[in-house]
Design a protein around this motif. Sequence first.
Motif, PDB file in Angstrom:
ATOM      1  N   SER A  49      50.680  79.706  34.498  1.00 20.19           N
ATOM      2  CA  SER A  49      49.836  80.810  34.638  1.00 20.19           C
ATOM      3  C   SER A  49      48.515  80.798  33.785  1.00 20.19           C
ATOM      4  O   SER A  49      47.463  81.325  34.070  1.00 20.19           O
ATOM      5  CB  SER A  49      50.745  81.971  34.294  1.00 20.19           C
ATOM      6  OG  SER A  49      51.892  81.814  35.097  1.00 20.19           O
ATOM      7  N   GLU A  50      49.106  79.980  32.385  1.00 18.01           N
ATOM      8  CA  GLU A  50      47.676  79.859  31.566  1.00 18.01           C
ATOM      9  C   GLU A  50      46.516  79.225  32.004  1.00 18.01           C
ATOM     10  O   GLU A  50      45.564  79.465  31.828  1.00 18.01           O
ATOM     11  CB  GLU A  50      48.307  79.465  30.077  1.00 18.01           C
ATOM     12  CG  GLU A  50      49.310  80.558  29.468  1.00 18.01           C
ATOM     13  CD  GLU A  50      49.677  79.911  28.130  1.00 18.01           C
ATOM     14  OE1 GLU A  50      49.207  78.784  27.897  1.00 18.01           O
ATOM     15  OE2 GLU A  50      50.627  80.589  27.667  1.00 18.01           O
ATOM     16  N   ARG A  52      45.928  78.682  35.058  1.00 17.87           N
ATOM     17  CA  ARG A  52      45.401  79.314  36.161  1.00 17.87           C
ATOM     18  C   ARG A  52      44.269  80.505  35.498  1.00 17.87           C
ATOM     19  O   ARG A  52      43.140  80.446  35.966  1.00 17.87           O
ATOM     20  CB  ARG A  52      46.412  79.980  37.140  1.00 17.87           C
ATOM     21  CG  ARG A  52      45.724  80.936  38.198  1.00 17.87           C
ATOM     22  CD  ARG A  52      46.678  81.608  38.983  1.00 17.87           C
ATOM     23  NE  ARG A  52      47.476  82.681  38.189  1.00 17.87           N
ATOM     24  CZ  ARG A  52      48.299  83.376  38.458  1.00 17.87           C
ATOM     25  NH1 ARG A  52      48.900  83.096  39.605  1.00 17.87           N
ATOM     26  NH2 ARG A  52      48.821  84.219  37.472  1.00 17.87           N
ATOM     27  N   GLU A  53      44.659  81.097  34.799  1.00 17.31           N
ATOM     28  CA  GLU A  53      43.803  82.089  34.206  1.00 17.31           C
ATOM     29  C   GLU A  53      42.645  81.394  33.475  1.00 17.31           C
ATOM     30  O   GLU A  53      41.380  81.823  33.478  1.00 17.31           O
ATOM     31  CB  GLU A  53      44.573  82.713  33.186  1.00 17.31           C
ATOM     32  CG  GLU A  53      45.585  83.865  33.488  1.00 17.31           C
ATOM     33  CD  GLU A  53      44.997  84.880  34.569  1.00 17.31           C
ATOM     34  OE1 GLU A  53      43.829  85.385  34.196  1.00 17.31           O
ATOM     35  OE2 GLU A  53      45.677  85.212  35.709  1.00 17.31           O
ATOM     36  N   ASN A  57      38.971  82.243  34.478  1.00 14.86           N
ATOM     37  CA  ASN A  57      38.023  83.140  33.789  1.00 14.86           C
ATOM     38  C   ASN A  57      37.685  82.348  32.522  1.00 14.86           C
ATOM     39  O   ASN A  57      36.804  82.728  31.748  1.00 14.86           O
ATOM     40  CB  ASN A  57      38.840  84.133  33.041  1.00 14.86           C
ATOM     41  CG  ASN A  57      39.353  85.179  34.183  1.00 14.86           C
ATOM     42  OD1 ASN A  57      38.585  85.444  35.133  1.00 14.86           O
ATOM     43  ND2 ASN A  57      40.702  85.479  34.250  1.00 14.86           N
TER      44      ASN A  57
END
Length: 247
Positions: A49-50, A52-53, A57
């Motif tokens: 998830s990190e 992906r973020e 961003n």
Amino acid sequence: MVDNRYATALVIGSVLSLLATVYLSIAVGTQHWYQYRSPPGNHEASNASELREDFINGEFDEKTYSDTLFRLNGTLGLWWRCVQAPGQSHWFKEPDPKMVTQCVSFTLPQQFVPKYKDPGNHNSGEDVLRTYLWRCQFLLPLVSLALVFLSGLIGVCACLCRSITPTLCVGVLHLLAGLCSLGTVCCFLAGMDLLHRVSVLPDGSLGWSLYLALISSPLQMMAAALFLWAARSHRQNYTRMTAYRVA
């Protein structure tokens, strides 16, 4: 008056041109030019998830997004880069989380960002070859589509004027468009090969978007051949008829 043979060649050439334009447009707008297959277990990693973020961003960096593409089953296109990561998880850990595709587009300024000899290290110096290969790979298909559009306008004017002579120009423009489409594929493949040579990324596989662009090139060249043949043959036939009448 246009002979049936020339009219048939013009119709077939127009259909081929239309197919090539559709294929190339789809290829430019999709992200499946190059795809990676991540090692098993990467999607279940705690930092997926990190990654992906940060991919969505975070700051634009070639090494960062290339590593993320490899680790999260990423796909790369001319204007898009996408990854697959587990969706929003609940308070409990799902045994088989649903994979969600997240895509980020390359902005126009990012397309002109220079490439470095050591990806991610801005002090390593600019890699001029990779920089211009990257710029050519997204500019050439736009030039190709613009040439086809221009040839279409000339073809419409030729129909309104009831003249086949401008077809010669239409054929030349289609030939140039086919070369631009072929150059796009060559620049992309050469750029990816150089990237994998200077980085530790393993090779991926070619996607269907690249094959669509590759198919569009011979279609444009076949259309060009038909247009050029029709224009040249009609002109020769017209010259012979004129000479016969004079005689």
